[in-house]
Design a protein around this motif. Structure first.
Motif, mmCIF file in Angstrom:
data_model
loop_
_atom_site.group_PDB
_atom_site.id
_atom_site.type_symbol
_atom_site.label_atom_id
_atom_site.label_comp_id
_atom_site.label_asym_id
_atom_site.label_seq_id
_atom_site.Cartn_x
_atom_site.Cartn_y
_atom_site.Cartn_z
ATOM 1 N N MET A 171 0.843 -1.170 0.000
ATOM 2 C CA MET A 171 0.000 0.000 0.000
ATOM 3 C C MET A 171 0.890 1.235 0.000
ATOM 4 S SD MET A 171 -1.924 0.948 3.592
ATOM 5 C CE MET A 171 -0.969 0.012 4.750
ATOM 6 N N LYS A 172 0.409 2.282 -0.607
ATOM 7 C CA LYS A 172 1.117 3.554 -0.634
ATOM 8 C C LYS A 172 0.344 4.557 0.217
ATOM 9 C CE LYS A 172 3.078 2.668 -5.117
ATOM 10 N NZ LYS A 172 2.958 2.881 -6.538
ATOM 11 N N LYS A 173 1.048 5.272 1.083
ATOM 12 C CA LYS A 173 0.429 6.216 2.002
ATOM 13 C C LYS A 173 1.029 7.605 1.788
ATOM 14 C CE LYS A 173 -1.875 7.347 5.728
ATOM 15 N NZ LYS A 173 -3.276 7.500 5.745
ATOM 16 N N VAL A 174 0.185 8.563 1.404
ATOM 17 C CA VAL A 174 0.638 9.943 1.219
ATOM 18 C C VAL A 174 1.013 10.518 2.584
ATOM 19 C CG1 VAL A 174 -0.072 12.272 0.537
ATOM 20 C CG2 VAL A 174 -0.744 10.302 -0.856
ATOM 21 N N THR A 175 2.210 11.129 2.653
ATOM 22 C CA THR A 175 2.674 11.711 3.907
ATOM 23 C C THR A 175 2.743 13.239 3.869
ATOM 24 O OG1 THR A 175 4.974 11.375 3.229
ATOM 25 C CG2 THR A 175 3.957 9.640 4.561
ATOM 26 N N SER A 176 2.795 13.822 2.672
ATOM 27 C CA SER A 176 2.727 15.281 2.574
ATOM 28 C C SER A 176 2.337 15.699 1.157
ATOM 29 C CB SER A 176 4.057 15.940 2.959
ATOM 30 O OG SER A 176 5.023 15.734 1.968
ATOM 31 N N VAL A 177 1.712 16.878 1.077
ATOM 32 C CA VAL A 177 1.305 17.454 -0.204
ATOM 33 C C VAL A 177 1.628 18.946 -0.151
ATOM 34 C CG1 VAL A 177 -0.637 17.930 -1.741
ATOM 35 C CG2 VAL A 177 -0.579 15.788 -0.441
ATOM 36 N N THR A 178 2.276 19.420 -1.196
ATOM 37 C CA THR A 178 2.609 20.839 -1.304
ATOM 38 C C THR A 178 2.291 21.293 -2.726
ATOM 39 O OG1 THR A 178 4.468 20.505 0.206
ATOM 40 C CG2 THR A 178 4.441 22.553 -1.041
ATOM 41 N N PHE A 179 1.780 22.512 -2.862
ATOM 42 C CA PHE A 179 1.588 23.067 -4.198
ATOM 43 C C PHE A 179 2.105 24.488 -4.225
ATOM 44 C CE2 PHE A 179 -2.346 23.848 -1.917
ATOM 45 C CZ PHE A 179 -2.617 25.175 -2.192
ATOM 46 N N TRP A 180 2.558 24.900 -5.398
ATOM 47 C CA TRP A 180 3.069 26.248 -5.566
ATOM 48 C C TRP A 180 3.004 26.637 -7.037
ATOM 49 C CZ3 TRP A 180 6.009 21.936 -5.091
ATOM 50 C CH2 TRP A 180 7.011 21.724 -6.016
ATOM 51 N N ASN A 181 3.142 27.932 -7.278
ATOM 52 C CA ASN A 181 3.126 28.461 -8.645
ATOM 53 C C ASN A 181 4.559 28.681 -9.107
ATOM 54 O OD1 ASN A 181 0.264 28.758 -8.786
ATOM 55 N ND2 ASN A 181 0.466 30.518 -7.445
ATOM 56 N N GLU B 76 5.719 3.627 0.955
ATOM 57 C CA GLU B 76 5.108 2.385 0.500
ATOM 58 C C GLU B 76 5.323 1.326 1.584
ATOM 59 O OE1 GLU B 76 5.121 -0.508 -3.423
ATOM 60 O OE2 GLU B 76 6.287 1.344 -3.432
ATOM 61 N N ILE B 77 4.238 0.656 1.950
ATOM 62 C CA ILE B 77 4.261 -0.288 3.058
ATOM 63 C C ILE B 77 3.770 -1.643 2.569
ATOM 64 C CG2 ILE B 77 3.356 -0.750 5.378
ATOM 65 C CD1 ILE B 77 2.752 2.431 5.298
ATOM 66 N N ASP B 78 4.465 -2.711 2.973
ATOM 67 C CA ASP B 78 4.047 -4.058 2.629
ATOM 68 C C ASP B 78 2.752 -4.374 3.373
ATOM 69 O OD1 ASP B 78 3.893 -7.066 3.236
ATOM 70 O OD2 ASP B 78 5.417 -6.987 1.653
ATOM 71 N N ASP B 79 1.698 -4.748 2.644
ATOM 72 C CA ASP B 79 0.383 -5.011 3.246
ATOM 73 C C ASP B 79 0.397 -6.179 4.220
ATOM 74 O OD1 ASP B 79 -0.884 -2.959 1.850
ATOM 75 O OD2 ASP B 79 -1.364 -4.246 0.146
ATOM 76 N N THR B 80 1.286 -7.113 4.024
ATOM 77 C CA THR B 80 1.314 -8.309 4.859
ATOM 78 C C THR B 80 2.147 -8.133 6.120
ATOM 79 O OG1 THR B 80 1.088 -9.654 2.865
ATOM 80 C CG2 THR B 80 1.798 -10.794 4.854
ATOM 81 N N GLY C 294 3.786 -5.115 7.124
ATOM 82 C CA GLY C 294 3.849 -3.768 7.687
ATOM 83 C C GLY C 294 5.208 -3.119 7.501
ATOM 84 N N GLN C 295 6.125 -3.810 6.838
ATOM 85 C CA GLN C 295 7.465 -3.289 6.615
ATOM 86 C C GLN C 295 7.430 -2.146 5.608
ATOM 87 O OE1 GLN C 295 10.232 -6.217 5.244
ATOM 88 N NE2 GLN C 295 11.952 -4.809 5.188
ATOM 89 N N ILE C 296 8.200 -1.109 5.896
ATOM 90 C CA ILE C 296 8.315 0.024 4.972
ATOM 91 C C ILE C 296 9.221 -0.391 3.822
ATOM 92 C CG2 ILE C 296 9.125 2.395 4.678
ATOM 93 C CD1 ILE C 296 8.411 2.796 7.668
ATOM 94 N N ILE C 297 8.677 -0.355 2.632
ATOM 95 C CA ILE C 297 9.420 -0.721 1.427
ATOM 96 C C ILE C 297 10.139 0.492 0.869
ATOM 97 C CG2 ILE C 297 9.191 -1.589 -0.946
ATOM 98 C CD1 ILE C 297 6.617 -3.035 0.092
ATOM 99 N N ARG C 298 9.468 1.619 0.860
ATOM 100 C CA ARG C 298 10.002 2.873 0.338
ATOM 101 C C ARG C 298 9.504 3.974 1.254
ATOM 102 N NH1 ARG C 298 8.907 4.168 -5.849
ATOM 103 N NH2 ARG C 298 10.028 2.234 -5.989
ATOM 104 N N ASP C 299 10.409 4.849 1.698
ATOM 105 C CA ASP C 299 10.037 5.893 2.654
ATOM 106 C C ASP C 299 10.375 7.261 2.082
ATOM 107 O OD1 ASP C 299 9.002 6.790 5.065
ATOM 108 O OD2 ASP C 299 10.880 6.552 6.151
ATOM 109 N N ASN C 300 9.470 8.199 2.263
ATOM 110 C CA ASN C 300 9.674 9.583 1.823
ATOM 111 C C ASN C 300 10.010 9.681 0.340
ATOM 112 O OD1 ASN C 300 9.092 10.830 4.292
ATOM 113 N ND2 ASN C 300 11.140 10.377 5.028
ATOM 114 N N TYR C 301 9.319 8.909 -0.482
ATOM 115 C CA TYR C 301 9.485 8.979 -1.926
ATOM 116 C C TYR C 301 8.684 10.165 -2.433
ATOM 117 C CZ TYR C 301 10.133 7.382 -6.698
ATOM 118 O OH TYR C 301 10.480 7.291 -8.015
ATOM 119 N N ARG C 302 9.234 10.928 -3.375
ATOM 120 C CA ARG C 302 8.578 12.160 -3.824
ATOM 121 C C ARG C 302 8.354 12.137 -5.330
ATOM 122 N NH1 ARG C 302 11.131 18.203 -3.309
ATOM 123 N NH2 ARG C 302 10.486 18.716 -5.396
#
Length: 67
Positions: free
Chosen positions: A1-11, A24-28, A30-38
């Motif tokens: 599963m992928k979990k949004v941790t932050s959203v920013t917008f600008w011009n 990104e977290i393994d559903d089975t 709970g291990q973090i597969i990818r952290d703070n990916y942007r």
């Protein structure tokens, strides 16, 4: 599963940009597969741009209310 941790917008010169950070977290296990990916995208959908503009208006109202 992928979990949004932050959203920013600008011009910038190309339009309204959206930056999303997620983990990104393994559903089975709970291990973090990818952290703070942007990812970054330029918003082209008019509804999405309007939604960001509305949030910016709310933020501006907060700033305007500071004495």
């Amino acid at each position: 599963m992928k979990k949004v941790t932050s959203v920013t917008f600008w011009n910038d010169a190309v339009g309204k940009r959206l930056s999303i950070t997620y983990s990104e977290i393994d559903d089975t296990t709970g291990q973090i597969i990818r952290d703070n990916y942007r990812i970054d995208r330029v918003l082209v959908d008019k509804t999405a741009v309007a939604a960001c503009d509305s949030i910016a208006d709310v933020a501006q109202a907060f700033i305007d209310s500071i004495e």
